[in-house]
Design a protein around this motif. Structure first.
Motif, PDB file in Angstrom:
ATOM      1  N   GLY A  67       0.793  -1.208   0.000  1.00  0.00           N
ATOM      2  CA  GLY A  67       0.000   0.000   0.000  1.00  0.00           C
ATOM      3  C   GLY A  67       0.831   1.264   0.000  1.00  0.00           C
ATOM      4  N   THR A  74       3.293   4.331  -1.394  1.00  0.00           N
ATOM      5  CA  THR A  74       3.246   5.163  -2.600  1.00  0.00           C
ATOM      6  C   THR A  74       4.576   5.088  -3.324  1.00  0.00           C
ATOM      7  OG1 THR A  74       1.630   6.697  -1.655  1.00  0.00           O
ATOM      8  CG2 THR A  74       2.980   7.514  -3.467  1.00  0.00           C
ATOM      9  N   GLY A 126       0.974   0.549  -3.462  1.00  0.00           N
ATOM     10  CA  GLY A 126      -0.461   0.591  -3.694  1.00  0.00           C
ATOM     11  C   GLY A 126      -0.867   1.668  -4.668  1.00  0.00           C
ATOM     12  N   ARG A 127      -0.049   2.739  -4.759  1.00  0.00           N
ATOM     13  CA  ARG A 127      -0.299   3.829  -5.694  1.00  0.00           C
ATOM     14  C   ARG A 127       0.999   4.177  -6.406  1.00  0.00           C
ATOM     15  NH1 ARG A 127      -2.618   8.752  -2.440  1.00  0.00           N
ATOM     16  NH2 ARG A 127      -0.752   8.280  -1.218  1.00  0.00           N
ATOM     17  N   PHE A 143       2.692   7.163  -8.995  1.00  0.00           N
ATOM     18  CA  PHE A 143       2.632   8.434  -9.696  1.00  0.00           C
ATOM     19  C   PHE A 143       3.877   8.555 -10.570  1.00  0.00           C
ATOM     20  CE2 PHE A 143       0.437   9.408  -5.572  1.00  0.00           C
ATOM     21  CZ  PHE A 143      -0.854   9.346  -6.103  1.00  0.00           C
ATOM     22  N   ASP A 174      -1.173   5.586 -11.748  1.00  0.00           N
ATOM     23  CA  ASP A 174      -2.459   6.049 -11.236  1.00  0.00           C
ATOM     24  C   ASP A 174      -2.715   7.496 -11.633  1.00  0.00           C
ATOM     25  OD1 ASP A 174      -3.527   3.773  -9.525  1.00  0.00           O
ATOM     26  OD2 ASP A 174      -1.503   3.969  -8.752  1.00  0.00           O
ATOM     27  N   THR A 204      -5.451  11.251 -17.133  1.00  0.00           N
ATOM     28  CA  THR A 204      -4.876  11.192 -15.786  1.00  0.00           C
ATOM     29  C   THR A 204      -3.530  11.902 -15.689  1.00  0.00           C
ATOM     30  OG1 THR A 204      -3.763   9.080 -16.209  1.00  0.00           O
ATOM     31  CG2 THR A 204      -6.030   8.984 -15.349  1.00  0.00           C
ATOM     32  N   ARG A 230       0.001  15.231  -4.293  1.00  0.00           N
ATOM     33  CA  ARG A 230      -0.809  14.099  -4.732  1.00  0.00           C
ATOM     34  C   ARG A 230      -0.733  12.946  -3.728  1.00  0.00           C
ATOM     35  NH1 ARG A 230      -4.372  14.363  -9.213  1.00  0.00           N
ATOM     36  NH2 ARG A 230      -5.107  12.229  -9.529  1.00  0.00           N
ATOM     37  N   ALA A 231       0.438  12.756  -3.152  1.00  0.00           N
ATOM     38  CA  ALA A 231       0.612  11.669  -2.200  1.00  0.00           C
ATOM     39  C   ALA A 231       0.217  12.068  -0.784  1.00  0.00           C
ATOM     40  CB  ALA A 231       2.065  11.193  -2.217  1.00  0.00           C
TER      41      ALA A 231
END
Length: 304
Positions: free
Chosen positions: A24, A26, A228-229, A231, A247, A266, A288-289
């Protein structure tokens, strides 16, 4: 360089013992040249001297500073890298990437050679490299064939250098003012017919096999690191795939993607061009995070 990894790591295997490899987490994957770092010719500094930011050298080549970022961006990156999984993602070869030194930042993972190599603590994953070579072997032309054809088409004085990147792709360095008007178009068509693609990045014209992509490697690293994410940031045509696969992404208002007015639902566009775009994109990553990345005001007070 230390010896290559031989521990059997594969695309879906997660190496143990990584700091920040929490499910999970970033991940921030960023291109380097003309995204986070800038050569003197790409800086695009403000004309007003009082508005020119302090610069930090992050690469030395042949005894001279070769690439820069602003001091504000350098400090912001150092703080960001303490809170997320920061993955430099570049078309540079391994040797070219290892010249880059971010103050206070030692990325656990890096993607080089346009996705052909994944480095873990600076060591290449040999299994990943072999798997990439196998995928490239399915293309309609081998690297040797592409090199031979490219050399045949670039015998005049506009072609300054010819290079091979980590035995995966090739490129030429050209004199833009002498480059024939029809070369890029005709060379692009030849490559497309054989499962390769062409990218023009400043004075370099890259020829890349289609399976060699940043997004393939980025997604593999995300799985390994338990992100999990994801960028992403990048400026060139070779970055479009990994920007879209993340993402969310951001690109500067300059570069190859800007030249063709590339957009994606996006992917956002940073407001300022040149080296200041690096500041903007790092601020975007932090926001963003949802991280506590220093603001420009804090950074300015720290340097006053």
């Amino acid at each position: 360089m230390t010896s290559a990894r031989t521990d059997g790591a594969t695309e879906n295997a997660a190496p143990g013992g990584t700091s920040g490899s929490v499910s999970g987490a970033t991940m921030v994957a960023s291109d380097l040249d003309r995204t986070l770092i800038y050569s003197p010719s790409a800086l695009q500094l403000p004309m007003e001297d009082e508005l020119v930011p302090n610069l930090v050298s992050v690469e030395v080549l042949e005894g001279r500073p070769h690439s820069f970022m602003t001091m504000a961006a350098s400090r912001r990156l150092a703080e960001l890298a303490r809170q997320v999984i920061f993955v430099p993602t570049t078309t540079r070869t391994m040797a070219q990437y290892l010249r880059v030194r971010f103050p206070g930042v030692a990325p656990r993972y890096a993607i080089t050679s346009n996705g052909g190599n994944i480095l873990v603590d600076g060591v290449p994953d040999t299994n990943w490299h072999r798997a990439t070579e196998s995928a490239i072997a399915e293309c309609g032309a081998t690297l040797a064939q592409v090199r031979h054809e490219l050399k045949a088409r670039s015998q005049d004085d506009w072609a300054i250098k010819r290079r091979v990147g980590d035995d995966l792709f090739c490129y030429i360095v050209v004199e833009p003012s002498k480059l024939p008007d029809d070369f890029v178009e005709s060379w692009t068509q030849w490559c497309e017919d054989r499962g390769w693609r062409v990218s023009v990045q400043g004075r370099k014209i890259y020829s890349i096999p289609l399976p060699l992509t940043k997004e393939r490697a980025m997604l593999a690293v995300a799985r390994r690191a338990g992100a999990g994410r994801v960028f992403a940031a990048g400026d060139g045509a070779l970055d479009a795939g990994f920007l879209a696969a993340a993402d969310a992404g951001i690109r500067p208002p300059h570069g190859e993607l800007a030249a063709v007015n590339w957009h994606h639902p996006t992917v956002e566009i940073a407001p300022r061009p040149g080296v200041l775009a690096g500041d903007d994109m790092l601020a975007w990553f932090g926001a963003r995070a949802g991280l506590a990345v220093p603001s420009d005001r804090v950074l300015l007070s720290a340097t006053s």
